[in-house]
Design a protein around this motif. Structure first.
Motif, short mmCIF file in Angstrom:
data_model
loop_
_atom_site.label_atom_id
_atom_site.label_comp_id
_atom_site.label_asym_id
_atom_site.label_seq_id
_atom_site.Cartn_x
_atom_site.Cartn_y
_atom_site.Cartn_z
N LYS A 210 0.89 -1.04 0.08
CA LYS A 210 -0.08 -0.11 0.05
C LYS A 210 0.73 1.34 0.02
N GLN A 215 2.05 9.56 -0.34
CA GLN A 215 2.52 9.03 -1.59
C GLN A 215 1.40 8.70 -2.66
N LYS A 238 10.70 7.72 -2.57
CA LYS A 238 10.69 8.49 -3.87
C LYS A 238 10.57 7.45 -4.98
N PHE A 240 10.33 4.03 -4.91
CA PHE A 240 9.30 3.05 -4.86
C PHE A 240 7.98 3.61 -5.50
#
Ligand SMILES: Nc1ncnc2c1ncn2[C@@H]1O[C@H](COP(=O)(O)OP(=O)(O)OP(=O)(O)O)[C@@H](O)[C@H]1O
Length: 528
Positions: A210, A215, A238, A240
């Motif tokens: 998740k 994000q 970042k 990811f």
């Protein structure tokens, strides 16, 4: 639980192919929809149906997902997949689909299909007799009970076949002939079975790791079409998030790039320089435009709708301005960056741009075109890499240049911590080349075994001096088994053979056998 929209509908390109004769050899009719919706639903008899429709509306086509359909999923990560319907001599070719959405869609399809196996399909005759008006209802979200049911049905298929009992029965035949009854190869036909002929894996809920709230906010800004810059300290996720963004955009028009080969490799992309094809960008605009119009490069510029740039802190301001001008000229658009959506990420408190000579590099945010290009600035604040609060605050202090005595003392205490993976030790950073050479020499001397010396062969003796001055690799290379090595050139970004990739010499092989075998690397699997 997934939302129906997440797993039941795709926006992509579709080609519908139909064999025009009774057999597939009689020519194929092809209908191409550049932007289409593909929806998973149920018809008036609750049977699974795949519906294809142009996004602008118009007539739709329905394909019944009965037990004989086949899925070809080899290129899902490129946003492509084919669904074959042998009964109707047709196939639906899906392409240019955001890969993450496609994966979720296909998982939903597999679970819903498996869960509804065992219910008998309604024959054409029965359908006509029933006289029920046609209907289509979008599939409901995947629930735990669907997965449970699908897995129960799978476990029956996975159960070992009682061949022994059948063999015995065959041997006892009165005619004495040894005919062993085998289970029918197509007896329990299922599209998923065709992909995994031996054993079907257990199905799970299609939930990826998740995203955090912040994000998710960045992803939503990107999906709304805005030009976004997002930043955050080391380990805030970042890269990811960038990978998730890459998976959420249509692949044909999305280019994932980074300022360095290593960073490009992390997000499965290429370097910004290789995307742009204008060298260092220091040539006058006219010349850069010529370079950008070379075959292979021009196509990047014209097909790109979403440009992702990771590690933006290492991109020089003038280079960014040059790219922006090239984009407008080549795409014949007065919009910032020629109308390409920019998704830019990095931390300006990490590495600065690399420039040759003494001139001070300009950060990208100082570029003339930065403000008109970037519409939204966002920051990730939650560190995801470590949970050790003390270590995080120590890193944050260094990040903003506040290195107190306490911070120094803590760091020095950790200097002797062993850091090693697959024989590759931690990289030591030095401020000067001389220190690098001295350290390497000393480490090599400490290793046992014979020293091997490799001399560079330069085809143009006139240029040797220039090459030696410019190249990060010297004229001679001294190695031993066990020597730590680092690539100084991007050889193959997709295989992880990038500038900065680390390895260790494990052997020397004679002649051309040595190719690709003598080093162990940490970025591209056990052998490079
Ligand atoms: N939402 C998330 N769920 C689970 N793990 C996450 C999440 N976001 C990030 N991570 C993990 O946190 C770690 C750090 O993430 P990442 O490397 O993307 O950070 P970064 O901001 O790019 O760091 P750097 O600036 O050092 O390159 C990785 O191991 C990543 O898998």
């Amino acid at each position: 639980m997934l939302h129906a929209e997440d797993g039941a509908r795709l926006e992509c390109s579709v080609a519908v192919e139909r064999a025009s004769g009774a057999s597939a050899g009689h020519g194929v009719q092809r209908r191409v929809l550049r932007r289409a919706t593909v929806t998973l639903g149920r018809d008036e008899f609750r049977e699974l149906v795949l519906r294809v429709q142009d996004v602008r509306g118009g007539a739709h086509e329905n394909f019944a997902l009965r037990s004989d359909f086949r899925l070809f999923m080899r290129f899902v990560k490129d946003g492509k997949c084919t669904v074959n319907f042998p009964q109707s001599n047709a196939q639906v070719l899906i392409s240019d689909c955001p890969p993450d959405r496609l994966k979720t869609f296909l998982k939903t399809l597999s679970i819903k299909h498996e869960a509804s196996r065992g219910t008998n399909p309604v024959s054409e005759r029965a359908r006509m007799r029933a006289g029920v008006p046609r209907s289509f209802e979008i599939i409901s979200p995947v629930q735990q009970k669907d997965i449970q049911k699908a897995n129960e049905l799978r476990s029956k298929v996975n159960a070992p076949v009682q061949v022994k009992a059948l063999t015995e029965r065959a041997v006892n035949r009165t005619d004495g002939r040894q005919r062993v009854k085998r289970p029918r190869a197509d007896g329990d036909a299922s599209p998923v079975k065709a992909l995994h002929p031996h054993k079907k894996p257990v199905l799970t809920l299609p939930v990826a790791q998740k995203l955090s709230k912040e994000q998710m906010a960045v992803l939503n800004a990107v999906l709304s079409g805005k030009n976004v810059f997002f930043t955050g300290s080391a380990g805030t996720g970042k890269s990811f998030l960038l990978k998730r963004i890459v998976g959420s955009l249509p692949p044909k028009s999305t280019y994932a790039t980074a300022s360095t080969g290593v960073a490009a490799c992390h997000i499965g992309g290429t370097t910004l320089h290789s995307f742009a094809g204008i060298g260092s960008g220091s040539a006058p605009l006219e010349q850069c435009l010529e370079l950008a119009q070379r075959p292979g490069v021009l196509q990047h510029w014209t097909s790109c709708k979403h440009l992702i740039i990771d590690e933006i802190s290492m991109v020089e301001a003038e280079f960014f301005d040059k790219l922006e001008s090239v984009a407008r000229s080549i795409r014949r658009s007065s919009e910032p960056f020629g109308g390409i959506q920019l998704i830019v990420c990095g931390d300006f408190l990490q590495l600065p741009p690399v420039t040759k000579g003494k001139e001070k590099p300009g950060f990208c945010f100082q570029a003339r075109s930065w403000r008109k290009c970037i519409q939204v600035n966002m920051e990730l604040t939650e560190v995801r890499r470590q949970t050790d609060r003390t270590f995080i605050s120590l890193l944050q202090a260094i990040r903003v240049g506040r290195v107190t005595e306490e911070v120094s003392a803590r760091l020095l205490k950790s200097a002797s911590n062993p850091i090693e993976r697959d024989g590759i030790v931690a990289t030591r950073l030095c401020t000067h080349k001389d220190d690098v050479e001295l350290t390497n020499e000393n480490k090599l001397k400490q290793l046992p075994g014979p020293l091997r010396v490799f001399e560079a062969l330069d085809s143009d003796p006139m240029l040797v001096k220039t090459i030696d001055a410019q190249s990060p690799a010297g004229q001679t290379l001294q190695l031993k088994v066990g020597a730590q090595v680092m690539l100084t050139k991007n050889l193959d970004v997709h295989r992880g053979l990038v500038n900065g990739a680390r390895g260790v010499v494990v052997d020397f092989l004679p002649g051309n056998q040595g190719h690709d075998s003598g080093l162990r690397g940490d970025l591209s699997g056990p052998c490079v």
